[in-house]
Structures are given as C-alpha cells and as structure tokens.
Design an enzyme around this catalytic site. Structure first.
Site, mmCIF file in Angstrom:
data_model
loop_
_atom_site.group_PDB
_atom_site.id
_atom_site.type_symbol
_atom_site.label_atom_id
_atom_site.label_comp_id
_atom_site.label_asym_id
_atom_site.label_seq_id
_atom_site.Cartn_x
_atom_site.Cartn_y
_atom_site.Cartn_z
ATOM 1 N N SER A 110 0.854 -1.194 0.000
ATOM 2 C CA SER A 110 0.000 0.000 0.000
ATOM 3 C C SER A 110 0.888 1.242 0.000
ATOM 4 O O SER A 110 1.686 1.427 -0.911
ATOM 5 C CB SER A 110 -0.957 -0.036 1.197
ATOM 6 O OG SER A 110 -2.022 0.870 1.029
ATOM 7 N N GLU A 208 -1.974 -2.461 -8.255
ATOM 8 C CA GLU A 208 -3.135 -2.789 -7.423
ATOM 9 C C GLU A 208 -3.620 -1.493 -6.794
ATOM 10 O O GLU A 208 -2.879 -0.503 -6.755
ATOM 11 C CB GLU A 208 -2.776 -3.836 -6.364
ATOM 12 C CG GLU A 208 -1.741 -3.409 -5.325
ATOM 13 C CD GLU A 208 -2.333 -2.680 -4.117
ATOM 14 O OE1 GLU A 208 -3.527 -2.888 -3.810
ATOM 15 O OE2 GLU A 208 -1.604 -1.888 -3.495
ATOM 16 N N HIS A 278 -5.002 -5.370 -1.638
ATOM 17 C CA HIS A 278 -5.876 -5.241 -0.472
ATOM 18 C C HIS A 278 -6.963 -6.315 -0.535
ATOM 19 O O HIS A 278 -8.146 -6.017 -0.722
ATOM 20 C CB HIS A 278 -6.504 -3.849 -0.430
ATOM 21 C CG HIS A 278 -5.512 -2.735 -0.234
ATOM 22 N ND1 HIS A 278 -4.675 -2.300 -1.241
ATOM 23 C CD2 HIS A 278 -5.237 -1.971 0.849
ATOM 24 C CE1 HIS A 278 -3.921 -1.302 -0.782
ATOM 25 N NE2 HIS A 278 -4.241 -1.089 0.478
#
Length: 307
Positions: A110, A208, A278
């Site tokens: 992330s 992502e 995620h």
C-alpha cells in the site's frame, strides 16, 4: 540484479515500524503473536504508537525508526505495521547507502510502495510486497494462504501463481521476463516526475489499488500512459482493485472497460485477477526479483527473494 536480503530463521528479531499512518494499537497487539508463532522475536519502533494527525509521529521520528532498524545488527528484518499515508514525506532523506550496506528483509505494501520503489532504486535491494500487521494480520478474515506466504522469508523458493489461487484473465497473450516492480497504483503515480519515478523499462509492472472509482483508475492509468510506462514495460500484472465501483446512479465505465481501453492493444502480456493487494488471500511477492509472466498459460513465476 538487486541484492537479496538474508533469509530469516527462528530466533531472529524483526523490527516493527509504522512509516506512514498510525496503526490501530489494539490490532497491532493482536497481530504480534503471529510473528512469535513464526519463531521470531519482536522489537517495536520508538514511534510505533506516536500520532501526529494522519501520521505516525513526525517525519523525523518515522525516518529515525526506519534507519534504526536497518542499522541495528540484532534486527534481521523489518515488518511494517500498516500503511495509510506518509512514507513519501521522508523518502528524500533516507540513507540509502547505509541500507545498501545492511540489506535485510523489508515487508509491507500500500503506502509502503513508495519505500519499495525508493529502496529498490537507490539501495538496489529486493523488498517484499505483503500483508501488514495491524491492517491485515489482525483481521478475522486473514487467510491461511496469506499467512503461509511469510514462509518465503525463511526458505528461498520459487513462487508459482496459477489459477489454483484465483481465476485469471488474459488481456494480451505472450511471455515476458524481467524484474517484478510496482505495487499500489496511486503511489506509483505520485512518484512520476520525481527522482523516485518508477523505472519499468524491461520490467514486469504490478499494479493494485483500493477505493478508486473507475474514473480515478482511468485518470491514473492515463497519466502512466502519457509517461510512457506501458511502452517501456515488458509485461503487466493486474492485482486486486478493491472497492473500484462508482456510486449508484452515476454514469460510469466498468473497471473491465477501463482496463481494456488501456491494455488490450499493447504488444506485451497483460493478465488480470491476481490476488495481490488489499485482498484475502494476499499473495505476497518479492519486488525486484526476476519473474516470468506467461499470458497464454496464465501463470506468474518469481525467483526467490532471499538468500
């Protein structure tokens, strides 16, 4: 070729830091026994419970924790407690020469994407894109497969992603070989035009994201297209795009339409549907390691990330 950190072994100490936003302290406490079950000892960063608005302490405190863990000879690896926002704020002050001299496991994803890119580029070290303690490991939905992926830190082995993990869809066939790089789409975009701009030339690009509506994914992919990232990449791995939906009654393209617009005419293999990001399970991968993407067979093979 990037340097591989040494593998972890039972009895090793790992440092736990919060380079971005403040982790949920209760969740962090719940997650720490997972590391102990792996046979690891734990050293918490000094600012692990610090808070400055949406940041886990000041930039200096978070940077000091990162430096301290890499410099500490008793710490064999570093696991991030969570993401959020903030790691890019101190990226230009990191001592990359020191990290290069002290290669060790560095694990997160992330917002940590910015650090993966920076450390990969300037410390020339393989790092790991994988679930974090407070934001993932502590959750009831943490998947057994996600937990097993930590095993790659203890024993060098090739990773083989096939449709046994989850269904995949080929947008463009073919085979590509190169270093696997990338991570969170928003963080890749935020580095464009800076000294931390992701180098994708001849490499396999992983993307992502979470909580981006299709138009926001479109906007971000368009910026990467204009920055010629897709012209330079050898292949593209599309990971999980959680909550990539528009509000009801709002005119929108679907996410699949957006991907088709940007990728279907490329001359490099592009495969989507990887459970990387995620999501649960979360298939953890070593960034900077050599990989092979086969768009025809719908497989991704990655060489070990530790030595």
């Amino acid at each position: 070729m990037r340097k591989l950190p040494k593998r972890l072994k039972r009895g090793d100490t790992v440092g736990v830091i919060a380079p971005s936003s403040p982790p949920d302290q209760e969740n962090l406490r719940k997650a720490l026994p997972f590391l102990e079950e792996l046979g690891l000892k734990i050293k918490l960063g000094k600012s692990i419970d610090a808070s400055r608005g949406y940041l886990a302490g000041t930039d200096e405190e978070r940077l000091d924790d990162l430096h301290a863990m890499f410099e500490d000879p008793e710490v064999a690896g570093i696991i991030c407690a969570g993401g959020g926002y903030g790691s890019a704020r101190f990226a230009d002050r990191i001592d990359y020469a020191m990290i290069m001299e002290n290669p060790k496991v560095f694990w997160g994803y992330s917002d940590i994407t910015f650090l993966h890119t920076a450390i990969g580029e300037y410390a020339e070290m393989v790092t790991f894109h994988g679930p974090m303690l407070a934001s993932d490991v502590a959750k009831p939905e943490f998947h057994e497969r996600s937990a097993r992926m930590f095993g790659q830190l203890f024993e060098p082995f090739e990773l083989h992603y096939t449709e046994e993990v989850a269904p995949l869809e080929t947008l463009v066939g073919g085979v590509a070989k190169g270093e696997l790089v990338g991570g969170n789409l928003s963080l890749i975009r935020s580095a464009v035009g800076t000294k931390f701009d992701l180098d994708v030339k001849g490499k396999i690009l992983l993307i992502e994201a979470i909580n981006l509506e299709p138009y926001e994914v479109d906007e971000t992919l368009n910026q990467l297209r204009l920055a010629r990232k897709f012209d330079e990449a050898a292949g593209i791995v599309i990971g999980d795009f959680k909550n990539a939906v528009s509000p009801q009654d709002t005119p929108s393209l679907t996410l699949d339409q957006v991907f088709a617009d940007y990728f279907s005419e490329l001359k490099i293999p592009v495969v989507k549907g990887f459970k990387i990001g995620h999501c649960e399970p979360h298939f953890s991968v070593p960034l900077g390691a050599l990989a092979r993407l086969d768009g025809d067979a719908k497989t991704l093979t990655i060489l070990p990330g530790v030595q």
